[in-house]
Design an enzyme around this catalytic site. Structure first.
Site, PDB file in Angstrom:
ATOM      1  N   THR A  70       0.841  -1.205   0.000  1.00 19.37           N
ATOM      2  CA  THR A  70       0.000   0.000   0.000  1.00 19.37           C
ATOM      3  C   THR A  70       0.872   1.250   0.000  1.00 19.37           C
ATOM      4  O   THR A  70       0.654   2.181  -0.787  1.00 19.37           O
ATOM      5  CB  THR A  70      -0.946  -0.015   1.215  1.00 19.37           C
ATOM      6  N   ASN A 149      -4.798  -9.711  -8.141  1.00 17.87           N
ATOM      7  CA  ASN A 149      -4.942 -10.437  -6.879  1.00 17.87           C
ATOM      8  C   ASN A 149      -6.237 -11.226  -6.774  1.00 17.87           C
ATOM      9  O   ASN A 149      -6.330 -12.143  -5.966  1.00 17.87           O
ATOM     10  CB  ASN A 149      -4.818  -9.472  -5.694  1.00 17.87           C
ATOM     11  N   GLN A 178       1.610  -9.304  -6.151  1.00 19.63           N
ATOM     12  CA  GLN A 178       1.194 -10.707  -6.283  1.00 19.63           C
ATOM     13  C   GLN A 178       2.136 -11.525  -7.162  1.00 19.63           C
ATOM     14  O   GLN A 178       1.919 -12.731  -7.302  1.00 19.63           O
ATOM     15  CB  GLN A 178      -0.231 -10.791  -6.854  1.00 19.63           C
ATOM     16  N   HIS A 200       4.702  -9.814   2.955  1.00 20.74           N
ATOM     17  CA  HIS A 200       3.811 -10.821   3.553  1.00 20.74           C
ATOM     18  C   HIS A 200       3.129 -11.707   2.520  1.00 20.74           C
ATOM     19  O   HIS A 200       2.441 -12.663   2.874  1.00 20.74           O
ATOM     20  CB  HIS A 200       2.803 -10.183   4.515  1.00 20.74           C
ATOM     21  N   THR A 236      12.417   5.916  11.228  1.00 21.61           N
ATOM     22  CA  THR A 236      13.414   4.926  11.648  1.00 21.61           C
ATOM     23  C   THR A 236      13.081   3.579  11.019  1.00 21.61           C
ATOM     24  O   THR A 236      11.944   3.128  11.071  1.00 21.61           O
ATOM     25  CB  THR A 236      13.434   4.822  13.195  1.00 21.61           C
ATOM     26  N   CYS A 323      -8.901  -7.101   1.226  1.00 23.47           N
ATOM     27  CA  CYS A 323      -8.809  -5.669   1.531  1.00 23.47           C
ATOM     28  C   CYS A 323     -10.049  -4.908   1.068  1.00 23.47           C
ATOM     29  O   CYS A 323     -10.107  -3.707   1.182  1.00 23.47           O
ATOM     30  CB  CYS A 323      -7.584  -5.057   0.867  1.00 23.47           C
TER      31      CYS A 323
HETATM   32  C1  LIG Z   1      -2.003  -6.465  -5.921  1.00 16.54           C
HETATM   33  C2  LIG Z   1      -1.862  -5.924  -4.535  1.00 16.54           C
HETATM   34  N1  LIG Z   1      -1.372  -4.684  -4.358  1.00 16.54           N
HETATM   35  C3  LIG Z   1      -1.210  -4.154  -3.137  1.00 16.54           C
HETATM   36  C4  LIG Z   1      -1.555  -4.841  -1.997  1.00 16.54           C
HETATM   37  C5  LIG Z   1      -1.373  -4.202  -0.661  1.00 16.54           C
HETATM   38  O1  LIG Z   1      -0.209  -4.686  -0.040  1.00 16.54           O
HETATM   39  P1  LIG Z   1      -0.005  -4.528   1.540  1.00 16.54           P
HETATM   40  O2  LIG Z   1      -0.961  -5.472   2.185  1.00 16.54           O
HETATM   41  O3  LIG Z   1       1.430  -4.923   1.755  1.00 16.54           O
HETATM   42  O4  LIG Z   1      -0.244  -3.113   1.876  1.00 16.54           O
HETATM   43  C6  LIG Z   1      -2.091  -6.139  -2.123  1.00 16.54           C
HETATM   44  C7  LIG Z   1      -2.524  -6.898  -0.924  1.00 16.54           C
HETATM   45  O5  LIG Z   1      -3.501  -7.603  -0.945  1.00 16.54           O
HETATM   46  C8  LIG Z   1      -2.231  -6.693  -3.427  1.00 16.54           C
HETATM   47  O6  LIG Z   1      -2.730  -7.926  -3.603  1.00 16.54           O
END
Ligand SMILES: Cc1ncc(COP(=O)(O)O)c(C=O)c1O
Length: 383
Positions: A70, A149, A178, A200, A236, A323
């Protein structure tokens, strides 16, 4: 429980957990401090940057550590918008981006930017021809994700990069959250200026990621402060998470190209098996999809009902992107690709990872078949 939601997040590798713990216990100095503990921490940071740079095929100075996908997306898009707004205020993206790109573009529209959201075909893929037509003299940025995703669709990043080489003033951002560890990424060959990564999704810790920023590209920073990360990302450094991410990258390298091929053989079993269940429609394209995602629909059935029935049998899957789970709203991404509300509302996503096996995929298909058979009579009764 069989975890089949690896696109939402992955279970951290035990060796990653070990590295994070050790870094918290041992390397607690601030990398900016001049004493021994600071130097030790700075050294860990330097090593992690070198690991990330080698993996992505770039220079260590082109790696910016962030808090994840993000932030990387926000920093890239807003950074370009703020830096180049006097040159132009037009951005091109797609209608199937993750909200961390899509909603950032929506926000920029409120600040006077103009955004073209490219349509996709039924496989969720953008057309390079459409992109070519959308380019305007005031276009400053093109942002297209590598792997979707929700559907697993792979976008034609190499072709887009080739097109944009004829437009050297337009910057190219790729959300590769992804695709890392699943598909090769060729930053230089594909002419990518900015690329987002999140640990992650590949067995690393949450809340840590990378923004690759091409050397020489100057953008407005999102976060101002102590001037860390070459002045582009103050704060930091999250050293334990960064060390853990470097470990996760090393483990990806150790697994090698056989692992994506293994994941693809598992999703193949899922695709074929699920397609045989009466009423099932496979949404993930059969060609040009990432190895770890299968999205299927059971029109007429509520995705949540199926998800919970599967959970009762010990399988954890997803309805839409974790999300963006606004209740009862069909996924924007699936609507853009499938153009079918019933299919979008009844879609489930199965995403596999390093701990999943072919046997689990076979057992899952059998369980899904039972779930569908047990839910269907209730649907008819209701109708
Ligand atoms: C294609 C894509 N972009 C961005 C993100 C967001 O990443 P983060 O969870 O590390 O903020 C995700 C998470 O689901 C994702 O699948």
């Amino acid at each position: 429980m069989i975890y089949l939601d690896n696109s939402a997040t992955t279970r951290p590798h035990p060796q990653v957990v070990e590295v994070v713990k050790r870094a918290m216990e041992t390397y607690y100095g601030n990398p900016s401090s001049l004493h021994q503990k600071g130097l030790e921490a700075e050294n860990i940071l330097k090593q992690a940057r070198a690991v990330a740079a080698r993996f992505l095929g770039c220079k260590p100075s082109e790696i910016i550590f962030t808090s994840g996908g993000t932030e990387s997306n926000n920093a890239a898009i807003k950074g370009v918008a703020m830096q180049f707004q006097s040159r132009g205020r037009h951005i091109i993206t797609t209608s199937v981006e993750h909200p961390a790109v899509y909603d950032v573009c929506k926000q920029l529209e409120e600040f006077g930017f103009s955004v073209t959201y490219l349509p996709v075909d039924s496989a969720g893929r953008v057309s390079v021809e459409d992109l070519k037509r959308a380019i305007r003299p005031d276009t400053i940025l093109v942002s297209v994700m590598h792997v979707n995703n929700e559907l697993g669709t792979v976008q034609p990043i190499a072709e887009i990069g080739a097109l944009l080489k004829q437009h050297p003033k337009i910057l190219f951002h790729v959300d590769a959250v992804q695709s890392v560890g699943k598909l090769p990424i060729r930053l230089k060959e594909w002419g990518i200026d900015l690329l987002s990564v999140s640990a992650h999704k590949f067995y690393g810790p949450r809340g840590v990621g990378i923004l690759y920023k091409r050397e020489g590209l100057i953008l407005q920073p999102l976060l101002m402060g102590g001037g860390q990360e070459g002045g582009f990302r103050s704060g930091t450094e999250n050293l334990p998470a960064i060390a853990g991410m470097a470990k996760a990258i090393r483990l990806l390298e150790e697994m090698g190209p056989e692992e994506p091929a293994r994941l693809a053989s598992i999703t193949q079993v899922l695709r074929q098996g699920l397609a045989e269940i009466p009423g099932c429609v496979v949404n993930t394209p059969s060609e040009g999809a990432a190895p770890h995602i299968v999205n299927v629909s059971f029109p007429g059935m509520k995705a949540e009902v199926l998800l919970h029935a599967l959970e009762e049998r010990g399988y954890l899957v997803s309805t839409k992107s974790a999300c963006s789970s606004k209740a009862n709203e069909p996924s924007r991404v699936l609507m853009a690709a499938l153009q079918d509300r019933e299919r979008a509302l009844s879609a489930i996503r199965i995403s596999v990872g390093r701990e999943n096996t072919i046997e689990e995929a076979r057992a899952f298909v059998a369980a899904a078949s039972e779930c569908v058979a047990s839910i269907r009579p209730h649907m008819k009764a209701k109708a």
